[in-house]
Design a protein around this motif. Structure first.
Motif, PDB file in Angstrom:
ATOM      1  N   LEU A 379      53.744   8.315  27.366  1.00 15.77           N
ATOM      2  CA  LEU A 379      52.939   9.201  26.398  1.00 15.77           C
ATOM      3  C   LEU A 379      52.303   9.701  27.135  1.00 15.77           C
ATOM      4  N   GLY A 380      51.672   9.741  27.919  1.00 16.65           N
ATOM      5  CA  GLY A 380      50.565  11.105  28.541  1.00 16.65           C
ATOM      6  C   GLY A 380      49.181  10.132  28.944  1.00 16.65           C
ATOM      7  N   CYS A 381      48.587  10.864  28.835  1.00 14.10           N
ATOM      8  CA  CYS A 381      46.492  11.000  29.415  1.00 14.10           C
ATOM      9  C   CYS A 381      46.724  10.276  28.021  1.00 14.10           C
ATOM     10  N   LEU A 382      45.960   8.307  27.401  1.00 17.28           N
ATOM     11  CA  LEU A 382      45.206   8.388  26.617  1.00 17.28           C
ATOM     12  C   LEU A 382      43.995   7.804  27.199  1.00 17.28           C
ATOM     13  N   LEU A 383      43.038   8.724  25.614  1.00 15.90           N
ATOM     14  CA  LEU A 383      41.969   8.813  25.638  1.00 15.90           C
ATOM     15  C   LEU A 383      40.928   7.364  24.302  1.00 15.90           C
ATOM     16  N   TRP A 384      40.409   7.069  24.571  1.00 15.25           N
ATOM     17  CA  TRP A 384      39.395   6.020  23.121  1.00 15.25           C
ATOM     18  C   TRP A 384      37.562   6.795  23.155  1.00 15.25           C
ATOM     19  N   THR A 385      37.275   6.821  22.289  1.00 12.95           N
ATOM     20  CA  THR A 385      36.212   7.079  22.225  1.00 12.95           C
ATOM     21  C   THR A 385      35.660   6.340  21.337  1.00 12.95           C
ATOM     22  N   GLU A 386      36.542   5.132  20.843  1.00 11.04           N
ATOM     23  CA  GLU A 386      35.195   4.167  19.426  1.00 11.04           C
ATOM     24  C   GLU A 386      35.322   2.966  20.284  1.00 11.04           C
ATOM     25  N   ASN A 387      35.105   1.498  19.688  1.00 10.83           N
ATOM     26  CA  ASN A 387      35.104   0.633  19.960  1.00 10.83           C
ATOM     27  C   ASN A 387      36.873   0.467  20.340  1.00 10.83           C
ATOM     28  N   LEU A 388      36.506  -0.396  21.599  1.00 13.71           N
ATOM     29  CA  LEU A 388      37.969  -0.908  22.289  1.00 13.71           C
ATOM     30  C   LEU A 388      38.514  -2.436  20.961  1.00 13.71           C
ATOM     31  N   MET A 389      39.400  -2.325  19.929  1.00 13.43           N
ATOM     32  CA  MET A 389      40.054  -2.966  19.085  1.00 13.43           C
ATOM     33  C   MET A 389      40.844  -4.048  19.790  1.00 13.43           C
ATOM     34  N   ASP A 390      41.503  -5.144  19.578  1.00 12.26           N
ATOM     35  CA  ASP A 390      42.702  -5.790  19.212  1.00 12.26           C
ATOM     36  C   ASP A 390      43.141  -4.978  20.447  1.00 12.26           C
ATOM     37  N   MET A 391      42.526  -5.867  21.539  1.00 14.10           N
ATOM     38  CA  MET A 391      42.764  -6.484  22.686  1.00 14.10           C
ATOM     39  C   MET A 391      43.452  -7.437  23.378  1.00 14.10           C
ATOM     40  N   GLN A 392      44.722  -7.446  24.305  1.00 13.02           N
ATOM     41  CA  GLN A 392      45.053  -8.843  24.363  1.00 13.02           C
ATOM     42  C   GLN A 392      45.823  -9.049  26.259  1.00 13.02           C
ATOM     43  N   GLU A 393      45.361 -10.237  26.457  1.00 10.96           N
ATOM     44  CA  GLU A 393      45.687  -9.886  28.155  1.00 10.96           C
ATOM     45  C   GLU A 393      47.457 -11.294  27.945  1.00 10.96           C
ATOM     46  N   PHE A 394      48.239 -10.018  28.727  1.00  9.40           N
ATOM     47  CA  PHE A 394      49.560 -10.655  28.738  1.00  9.40           C
ATOM     48  C   PHE A 394      49.853 -11.637  30.212  1.00  9.40           C
ATOM     49  N   LEU A 395      50.704 -12.378  30.273  1.00 10.02           N
ATOM     50  CA  LEU A 395      51.050 -14.075  31.572  1.00 10.02           C
ATOM     51  C   LEU A 395      51.736 -12.229  32.021  1.00 10.02           C
ATOM     52  N   GLY A 396      52.613 -11.634  31.851  1.00  8.19           N
ATOM     53  CA  GLY A 396      53.853 -11.204  32.786  1.00  8.19           C
ATOM     54  C   GLY A 396      53.648  -9.626  32.215  1.00  8.19           C
ATOM     55  N   SER A 397      52.764  -9.160  32.066  1.00  5.98           N
ATOM     56  CA  SER A 397      53.046  -8.358  31.867  1.00  5.98           C
ATOM     57  C   SER A 397      51.859  -7.163  30.815  1.00  5.98           C
ATOM     58  N   GLY A 398      52.124  -5.417  30.257  1.00  5.12           N
ATOM     59  CA  GLY A 398      50.839  -4.832  30.134  1.00  5.12           C
ATOM     60  C   GLY A 398      50.630  -3.707  30.869  1.00  5.12           C
ATOM     61  N   VAL A 399      48.899  -3.191  30.151  1.00  7.52           N
ATOM     62  CA  VAL A 399      49.679  -2.327  30.817  1.00  7.52           C
ATOM     63  C   VAL A 399      47.779  -2.346  31.511  1.00  7.52           C
ATOM     64  N   THR A 400      47.696  -1.250  32.730  1.00  9.25           N
ATOM     65  CA  THR A 400      46.488  -1.207  33.696  1.00  9.25           C
ATOM     66  C   THR A 400      45.666  -0.651  32.342  1.00  9.25           C
ATOM     67  N   LEU A 401      43.750  -1.242  31.965  1.00 12.44           N
ATOM     68  CA  LEU A 401      43.699   0.269  31.380  1.00 12.44           C
ATOM     69  C   LEU A 401      41.628  -0.326  31.822  1.00 12.44           C
ATOM     70  N   HIS A 402      41.581   0.944  31.664  1.00 10.25           N
ATOM     71  CA  HIS A 402      40.386   1.593  32.744  1.00 10.25           C
ATOM     72  C   HIS A 402      38.929   1.606  32.105  1.00 10.25           C
ATOM     73  N   VAL A 403      37.901   0.727  31.474  1.00 13.69           N
ATOM     74  CA  VAL A 403      36.885   0.543  31.320  1.00 13.69           C
ATOM     75  C   VAL A 403      35.515   0.661  31.468  1.00 13.69           C
ATOM     76  N   ARG A 404      34.898   2.685  31.054  1.00 11.47           N
ATOM     77  CA  ARG A 404      33.710   2.421  31.923  1.00 11.47           C
ATOM     78  C   ARG A 404      32.477   1.699  31.434  1.00 11.47           C
ATOM     79  N   LEU A 405      32.234   1.174  32.494  1.00 13.50           N
ATOM     80  CA  LEU A 405      30.610   0.426  32.208  1.00 13.50           C
ATOM     81  C   LEU A 405      29.724   0.903  33.624  1.00 13.50           C
ATOM     82  N   ALA A 406      28.189   0.764  32.836  1.00 13.94           N
ATOM     83  CA  ALA A 406      26.511   1.272  32.991  1.00 13.94           C
ATOM     84  C   ALA A 406      26.928   1.218  34.795  1.00 13.94           C
TER      85      ALA A 406
END
Length: 813
Positions: A379-406
């Motif tokens: 898919l390439g580089c994906l960005l989010w500029t709004e609220n992060l909705m519908d996130m789910q934590e899996f046990l054995g799969s999934g992606v690594t998401l990078h979230v900005r914090l103060a």
């Protein structure tokens, strides 16, 4: 195919598909039977009169044009597609015909049109159209050149059939969607909608899979899902699972389910796919993570807190979470940090940035409105500029998401003296840790050497009668890798429950992957197991000497502290016992495959008894100890209870009776005597299980038959041996061969050991069809009943029956 007749009525040849009018309408679907080759019948189905009512029957006569199966009982029918679902015919008759303008229409007895294909044709053009029901269940209207003018697959309802395509086209605005609403989103992505509200989303498609499906959901690969995207606004999806009467159903509540017809039970089997628990869209609100199995399932991600603590404590998480500290864009370089969330479902509404993987983080960090980023090769580089909705934590799969914090979330201190003290203490602690680790490493090395010497001494004791073989055996054992505990812990994710393949009397078996990518199965001996060091050493010694295509391969072992582990090659086909009981995998076991499994087991056992350098009696041969590779080839496993026959020894006895109840020969279970013929008895039970697809333990509560062999013997004497055979393989082409296998199975489970054939004789019987086999004698019946624990894949029985004093009490493991 049906066409216009003189009276204007449509006619169809016979087929397994049926196009019918039926007064009770419900939307389900299934497919897979051919129309043109097998024939199909058009039925004007007369509705039955309703009972216990005072109204006249004709008041309840409602007619629909449906496509359904004719080889399923009427009361259990599955409707594939309905033409006039919004306009039923409520008088006493109805007709299907091809009208003068070439359209396929449904009319009532008064000539009123209730449904039509509504195709426009040039005025004066000849009517040469005809209709046909294809082998896929697709009803098509075509011209005399076989060009499709209209098809039911382009007008789906709530049925998703193999080869059917659901699609959307942004250029034309035309959609082909399931009712009540499965539509591809623009990214592309699948979603379930109800009344304008999203119920579930699959996550974006990256060319291989949907990034919102957990690893446990392997349907994308198993059922052959394919998504086509021309990157110009046209997206379509289909699947091609080659399984009779398998289909997907979408109900009015927006639940997607899988459904298939069981020939054995004559029932429909149905399983809910989604949405379930955390699969529900935005179950926990914005900036939250949902994990199934936890209580509560919702939690704010780091750096965020509930918007309303009061609602959160009540179990209402829909308001989600908000930042504890707002981002300071004007001082971005000094105050910003990135939080890495692993094994996550991709949030909703991402945007694509046309940058490479190295520049993706900077593309987000330079944008003050960017809240998170993620890079995928498809898919390439994906960005989010709004609220992060519908996130789910899996046990054995999934992606690594990078979230900005103060940056304040780092909780750094400006107290310089405190930093100095912490630094000094940290360095001192680090030095102490390094010294302790070095001492521990030296101690472990000494422990390994001591355990290795102990292992060699045990091997010498087991091979003491073989002159000149001890040194060779030690060298053979030394060739096996001695794995470190940390290596196996890392390979199995610290022996995670999600990697657990099964457990039994010895302990547990875990799936793992070594650093170089090789998949393994780790058998970890439990400290509370009835099987101790002797069984562990015995299995290492025995299997290290064996090399055969039908024996599982030992890759190494681990002895560290109290830990005892064996490392095997991983068998993706699971165990024979699990495949026979799995409602999906059992359909892969046709008779040719089952016969190949029988032949492989016999040849592996023949190698143990006759062809290897040492004669080995397995003593625990059963379905759960027969593992299958990716091609369903069998391999015998679990040699912890095996014994080596020395010299000309043909039979041995023991007071320590071990094995699994139901598979132990009577002379061994009751008298402690074991030989090649005791393994042949176990082979006979397995052979009967393969033919019948019934486990020997399934007769524990049967008052008439104490075991599978007793049941088979009764049917054999009554001349009804074919009743024992699994209906999935009951084929006239192989009836003689299947009956011959039942005959051989009964010969193997005879009461007296001398009456049973050897394994080499069994192989000859299987390969020679024209020879006359001796009549079997009565099998061994053991009167005492035991209810063993249920087995799961890769699982032996729960307890080992070890009795060191006497043989008056026998308990199966």
């Amino acid at each position: 195919m049906f066409s216009q007749t003189e009276k204007g009525r449509a006619q169809l040849p016979e087929n397994t598909w049926v196009v019918s009018f039926y007064f009770f309408f419900y939307l389900v679907f299934c497919v897979f039977e051919a129309l043109f080759e097998c024939g199909c019948t058009l039925i004007l189905y007369q509705p039955q009169r309703l009972r216990n009512t005072r109204l006249q029957p004709q008041h309840f006569q409602v007619w629909f044009l449906q496509i359904w199966f004719s080889n399923i009982p009427v009361q259990k029918q599955a409707v594939v597609w309905v033409a006039n679902k919004d306009s039923p015919i409520n008088d006493s008759s109805g007709v299907i015909l091809i009208s003068k303008d070439g359209n396929l229409v449904v009319m009532d007895g008064r000539g009123h049109v209730h449904w039509s294909t509504n195709l426009s044709r040039p005025a004066g053009s000849p009517n040469t159209t005809s209709a046909r029901l294809l082998s896929t269940g697709n009803l098509v209207l075509q011209d005399n050149g076989d060009k499709k003018l209209w098809e039911s697959f382009s007008h789906p309802q709530n049925a998703f059939l193999p080869t059917m395509t659901i699609s959307t086209d942004a250029r034309t605005g035309r959609d082909s969607c399931l009712d009540p609403g499965v539509i591809p989103l623009p990214f592309p992505e699948l979603a379930l909608w109800k009344d304008g509200h999203m119920l579930w989303r699959s996550g974006p498609w990256n060319g291989q899979n949907f990034l919102g499906l957990p690893e446990r959901d392997s349907r994308v690969d198993l059922y052959g899902f394919k998504l086509a995207n021309d990157n110009r606004g046209s997206v379509s999806m289909s699947f091609g699972y080659n399984q009779s009467m398998y289909h997907f159903l979408l109900d009015t509540e927006g639940h997607a389910m899988e459904k298939y017809w069981s020939e054995a039970n004559q029932e429909w089997s149905m399983g809910l796919m989604f949405p379930i628990n955390c699969d529900i869209y935005a179950k926990c609100g914005q900036f939250t993570s949902c994990q199934s199995g936890l209580n509560p399932p919702c939690k704010c991600i780091r750096g965020f807190e509930p918007r309303s603590y009061e609602e959160w404590s009540r179990g209402n998480w829909t308001q989600g979470c908000v930042r504890k500290t707002l981002l300071q864009c004007q001082r971005l370089e000094r105050v910003m940090m990135v939080l890495r969330l692993k094994k996550m479902k991709v949030p909703n509404n991402p945007q694509r940035s046309e940058v490479n993987e190295q520049d993706c983080p900077g593309s987000c960090l330079r944008n003050c409105s960017c809240t998170a980023y993620f890079y995928d090769t498809g898919l390439g580089c994906l960005l989010w500029t709004e609220n992060l909705m519908d996130m789910q934590e899996f046990l054995g799969s999934g992606v690594t998401l990078h979230v900005r914090l103060a940056g304040s979330e780092l909780k750094t201190s400006s107290n310089r003296s405190l930093v100095i003290v912490i630094t000094i203490v940290g360095c001192a602690f680090l030095v102490v840790v390094i010294v302790l680790l070095a001492l521990r490493k030296v101690a472990k090395r000494r422990e390994k050497n001591r355990n290795a010497r102990l292992l060699f001494e045990r091997m010498e004791a087991l091979n003491s009668n073989e002159s000149g073989a001890i040194a060779a055996n030690q060298n053979k054992l030394k060739e096996l890798p001695l794995f470190e505990y940390q290596v196996l812990a890392a390979a199995t994710e610290n022996f995670a429950v999600t990697n657990k393949l099964g457990e039994g009397g010895f302990g547990s078996v875990y799936k793992g992957k070594l650093r170089e990518g090789q998949e393994i199965a780790v058998k970890r001996l439990s400290q509370t197991s009835g099987q101790g060091l002797e069984e562990f050493v015995n299995e290492v010694v025995v299997i290290s000497k064996l090399q055969h295509r039908n024996l599982v391969r030992l890759l190494g072992f681990c002895i560290e502290g109290e830990e005892r582990m064996l490392v095997y090659e991983f068998m993706p086909g699971n165990s024979l016992d699990a495949c026979l009981s799995d409602p999906v995998k059992q359909r892969l076991l046709d008779w040719k495959t089952r016969f190949n499994i029988i032949d492989g087991i016999c040849r592996g056992l023949m190698y143990l008894h006759r062809d290897s350098r040492l004669r080995i009696i397995h003593r625990d041969l059963k379905g759960s100890n027969i593992l299958l590779d990716e091609n369903l080839n069998p391999k015998i496993s679990d040699f912890g209870l095996a014994r080596i026959f020395r010299g000309n020894e043909d039979e041995a006895s023991t007071l320590r009776v071990v094995g699994t109840y139901g598979y132990m020969a009577p002379e061994y279970a009751l008298g402690g005597l074991f030989s090649e013929k005791s393994d042949v008895f176990s082979l006979g039970v397995i052979l009967l299980e393969i033919v019948s697809r019934r486990r020997n333990s399934s007769f524990n509560n049967d008052e008439q038959n104490l075991s599978l062999s007793a049941y088979a013997w009764k049917l054999w004497n009554d001349g009804e041996a074919t009743t024992l055979v699994d209906t999935l393989i009951l084929d006239e082409c192989f009836e003689n061969q299947i009956r011959r296998c039942v005959h051989i199975g009964l010969l193997c489970v005879q009461d007296h050991a001398n009456d049973r054939p050897t394994v080499s004789t069994v192989i000859w019987m299987l390969s020679t069809e024209n020879s006359n086999l001796p009549e079997p004698k009565q099998p061994a019946f053991i009167a005492r009943r035991v209810s063993p624990d249920a087995e799961s894949p890769w699982q032996s029985e729960q307890r080992a029956s070890i009795n060191n004093v006497s043989i008056t009490e026998i308990t199966g493991r």
